[in-house]
Design a protein around this motif. Sequence first.
Motif, PDB file in Angstrom:
ATOM      1  N   VAL A  17       1.218  -1.429   0.013  1.00 23.16           N
ATOM      2  CA  VAL A  17       0.068   0.140   0.408  1.00 23.16           C
ATOM      3  C   VAL A  17       0.985   1.308  -0.041  1.00 23.16           C
ATOM      4  CG1 VAL A  17      -2.036   1.416   1.189  1.00 23.16           C
ATOM      5  CG2 VAL A  17      -1.699  -0.886   1.027  1.00 23.16           C
ATOM      6  N   LYS A  18       0.443   2.055  -0.398  1.00 22.75           N
ATOM      7  CA  LYS A  18       1.327   3.444  -1.083  1.00 22.75           C
ATOM      8  C   LYS A  18       0.878   4.496   0.178  1.00 22.75           C
ATOM      9  CE  LYS A  18       1.789   3.175  -5.828  1.00 22.75           C
ATOM     10  NZ  LYS A  18       2.970   3.490  -6.901  1.00 22.75           N
ATOM     11  N   HIS A  19       2.488   5.033   0.825  1.00 18.73           N
ATOM     12  CA  HIS A  19       1.846   5.777   1.525  1.00 18.73           C
ATOM     13  C   HIS A  19       2.723   7.419   1.459  1.00 18.73           C
ATOM     14  CE1 HIS A  19      -0.086   3.296   4.655  1.00 18.73           C
ATOM     15  NE2 HIS A  19       0.729   2.998   4.249  1.00 18.73           N
ATOM     16  N   ALA A  20       2.389   8.307   1.345  1.00 13.33           N
ATOM     17  CA  ALA A  20       3.143   9.378   1.779  1.00 13.33           C
ATOM     18  C   ALA A  20       2.924  10.073   2.826  1.00 13.33           C
ATOM     19  CB  ALA A  20       2.632  10.610   0.537  1.00 13.33           C
ATOM     20  N   TYR A  21       3.858  10.648   3.453  1.00 15.19           N
ATOM     21  CA  TYR A  21       4.030  11.752   4.565  1.00 15.19           C
ATOM     22  C   TYR A  21       4.893  12.666   4.392  1.00 15.19           C
ATOM     23  CZ  TYR A  21       3.203   7.351   7.449  1.00 15.19           C
ATOM     24  OH  TYR A  21       1.958   6.074   7.642  1.00 15.19           O
ATOM     25  N   THR A  22       4.318  13.903   4.564  1.00 12.45           N
ATOM     26  CA  THR A  22       5.208  14.776   4.431  1.00 12.45           C
ATOM     27  C   THR A  22       5.735  15.087   5.791  1.00 12.45           C
ATOM     28  OG1 THR A  22       4.166  15.959   2.863  1.00 12.45           O
ATOM     29  CG2 THR A  22       5.177  17.098   3.946  1.00 12.45           C
ATOM     30  N   TYR A  23       6.716  15.563   6.332  1.00 10.15           N
ATOM     31  CA  TYR A  23       7.177  15.948   7.353  1.00 10.15           C
ATOM     32  C   TYR A  23       7.284  17.560   7.806  1.00 10.15           C
ATOM     33  CZ  TYR A  23       8.141  11.324   8.548  1.00 10.15           C
ATOM     34  OH  TYR A  23       7.730  10.012   8.843  1.00 10.15           O
ATOM     35  N   PHE A  24       7.070  18.064   9.137  1.00  9.56           N
ATOM     36  CA  PHE A  24       7.623  19.326   9.253  1.00  9.56           C
ATOM     37  C   PHE A  24       8.086  20.018  10.343  1.00  9.56           C
ATOM     38  CE2 PHE A  24       3.538  19.043   6.725  1.00  9.56           C
ATOM     39  CZ  PHE A  24       3.542  19.744   5.831  1.00  9.56           C
TER      40      PHE A  24
ATOM     41  N   ARG B 170       3.241  15.583  11.004  1.00  6.35           N
ATOM     42  CA  ARG B 170       2.975  15.199   9.608  1.00  6.35           C
ATOM     43  C   ARG B 170       2.274  14.829   8.791  1.00  6.35           C
ATOM     44  NH1 ARG B 170       5.158   8.740  10.339  1.00  6.35           N
ATOM     45  NH2 ARG B 170       3.868   8.758  11.725  1.00  6.35           N
ATOM     46  N   ILE B 171       1.875  15.470   8.249  1.00  5.15           N
ATOM     47  CA  ILE B 171       0.527  15.327   7.133  1.00  5.15           C
ATOM     48  C   ILE B 171       0.516  13.571   6.507  1.00  5.15           C
ATOM     49  CG2 ILE B 171      -0.852  15.717   5.665  1.00  5.15           C
ATOM     50  CD1 ILE B 171      -0.075  18.537   6.177  1.00  5.15           C
ATOM     51  N   LYS B 172      -0.111  13.005   6.599  1.00  2.00           N
ATOM     52  CA  LYS B 172       0.007  11.331   5.775  1.00  2.00           C
ATOM     53  C   LYS B 172      -1.331  11.951   4.840  1.00  2.00           C
ATOM     54  CE  LYS B 172      -0.825   8.903   9.876  1.00  2.00           C
ATOM     55  NZ  LYS B 172      -0.233   8.149  10.711  1.00  2.00           N
TER      56      LYS B 172
ATOM     57  N   ILE C 287       9.835  20.141   5.115  1.00  2.30           N
ATOM     58  CA  ILE C 287      11.378  19.016   5.486  1.00  2.30           C
ATOM     59  C   ILE C 287      11.320  17.919   4.139  1.00  2.30           C
ATOM     60  CG2 ILE C 287      13.131  17.670   6.914  1.00  2.30           C
ATOM     61  CD1 ILE C 287      11.447  18.659   8.804  1.00  2.30           C
ATOM     62  N   PHE C 288      10.422  17.660   4.083  1.00  2.80           N
ATOM     63  CA  PHE C 288      10.605  15.874   3.202  1.00  2.80           C
ATOM     64  C   PHE C 288       9.212  15.550   3.386  1.00  2.80           C
ATOM     65  CE2 PHE C 288      12.342  11.674   2.434  1.00  2.80           C
ATOM     66  CZ  PHE C 288      12.515  12.056   1.305  1.00  2.80           C
ATOM     67  N   THR C 289       9.113  14.920   1.453  1.00 10.43           N
ATOM     68  CA  THR C 289       7.471  14.353   1.838  1.00 10.43           C
ATOM     69  C   THR C 289       8.299  12.390   1.558  1.00 10.43           C
ATOM     70  OG1 THR C 289       5.994  15.886   1.061  1.00 10.43           O
ATOM     71  CG2 THR C 289       5.293  13.181   0.356  1.00 10.43           C
ATOM     72  N   PHE C 290       8.084  12.179   2.512  1.00 15.85           N
ATOM     73  CA  PHE C 290       8.370  10.783   2.474  1.00 15.85           C
ATOM     74  C   PHE C 290       7.668   9.636   1.334  1.00 15.85           C
ATOM     75  CE2 PHE C 290       9.460   6.469   5.270  1.00 15.85           C
ATOM     76  CZ  PHE C 290      10.917   6.047   4.903  1.00 15.85           C
ATOM     77  N   HIS C 291       8.076   8.936   0.659  1.00 14.88           N
ATOM     78  CA  HIS C 291       7.005   7.820  -0.148  1.00 14.88           C
ATOM     79  C   HIS C 291       7.507   6.084   0.830  1.00 14.88           C
ATOM     80  CE1 HIS C 291       6.464  11.491  -2.287  1.00 14.88           C
ATOM     81  NE2 HIS C 291       5.557  11.612  -2.316  1.00 14.88           N
ATOM     82  N   LYS C 292       6.937   5.514   0.771  1.00 12.02           N
ATOM     83  CA  LYS C 292       6.979   4.081   0.920  1.00 12.02           C
ATOM     84  C   LYS C 292       6.019   2.897   0.533  1.00 12.02           C
ATOM     85  CE  LYS C 292       4.730   4.073   5.668  1.00 12.02           C
ATOM     86  NZ  LYS C 292       5.418   4.333   6.841  1.00 12.02           N
ATOM     87  N   ASN C 293       6.174   2.181   0.199  1.00 10.85           N
ATOM     88  CA  ASN C 293       5.264   1.494  -0.104  1.00 10.85           C
ATOM     89  C   ASN C 293       5.618   0.442   1.432  1.00 10.85           C
ATOM     90  OD1 ASN C 293       4.087   1.504  -2.666  1.00 10.85           O
ATOM     91  ND2 ASN C 293       6.880   0.974  -3.428  1.00 10.85           N
ATOM     92  N   ARG C 294       3.609  -0.212   1.763  1.00 12.10           N
ATOM     93  CA  ARG C 294       3.787  -1.131   3.570  1.00 12.10           C
ATOM     94  C   ARG C 294       3.209  -2.772   2.602  1.00 12.10           C
ATOM     95  NH1 ARG C 294       2.158   1.357   8.930  1.00 12.10           N
ATOM     96  NH2 ARG C 294       4.670   2.026   8.587  1.00 12.10           N
ATOM     97  N   GLN C 295       3.932  -3.342   3.552  1.00 12.69           N
ATOM     98  CA  GLN C 295       2.788  -4.111   3.423  1.00 12.69           C
ATOM     99  C   GLN C 295       2.834  -5.088   5.245  1.00 12.69           C
ATOM    100  OE1 GLN C 295       6.414  -5.929   0.632  1.00 12.69           O
ATOM    101  NE2 GLN C 295       4.957  -7.814  -0.019  1.00 12.69           N
ATOM    102  N   THR C 296       2.342  -5.941   5.270  1.00 16.41           N
ATOM    103  CA  THR C 296       1.539  -5.483   6.438  1.00 16.41           C
ATOM    104  C   THR C 296       1.429  -7.430   7.092  1.00 16.41           C
ATOM    105  OG1 THR C 296       0.759  -3.238   7.242  1.00 16.41           O
ATOM    106  CG2 THR C 296       0.358  -5.071   8.752  1.00 16.41           C
ATOM    107  N   TRP C 297       1.930  -7.603   8.417  1.00 17.64           N
ATOM    108  CA  TRP C 297       0.884  -9.344   8.502  1.00 17.64           C
ATOM    109  C   TRP C 297       0.989  -9.022  10.417  1.00 17.64           C
ATOM    110  CZ3 TRP C 297       2.534 -12.409  12.021  1.00 17.64           C
ATOM    111  CH2 TRP C 297       2.480 -13.648  13.003  1.00 17.64           C
TER     112      TRP C 297
END
Length: 167
Positions: free
Chosen positions: A31-38, A52-54, A99-109
């Motif tokens: 699942v794609k996530h974008a977190y913008t940190y301040f 942050r804004i998620k 500061i930065f927008t961090f993009h991640k792909n998260r897999q969960t169990w």
Amino acid sequence: MTKKIQYKFQVERDLILDIAKSKNIEFSSAVKHAYTYFETPSKNERSFVVLRIKVSEGKQKMDMKIRDNDTGEWQHFEFDIGSAEQAQFILEQIGCKPIFTFHKNRQTWVGDFIRLDLDSTKELGTFLEVKFNSDDQTKAERFLQDLGVDPSKHDKRSVIEIYLEKY
């Protein structure tokens, strides 16, 4: 009151997926996530603040985490927002700087007493986040050892601290 514990480990994605699969652990689709940190305008030597804004799966949230530097304890506050753009505008008007927008792909169990999140990023590599209740710490640490992960080597820094140290 049961306390939530979170460990973070930098891992090799393919290796951890292979080990997990050998233990019948199947992670979800990414699942794609974008977190913008301040950066916040006020500074306090006794704490570290993450604002942050998620944005993920059509949901938009704002959160703030505060770590007491003396105890290492975190407080977490989170709420839904209607517009990430408007929230960012408001934050910037009160002196918060992106500061930065961090993009991640998260897999969960999710297991009976433990949750594993595998977060893959271009910027920092892959992290395994492990979440469990303090009552289950011994079981969770044994579980990690079975996955070939040394629980004593978890990274206590937040993702933004890791990013700032690298860049």
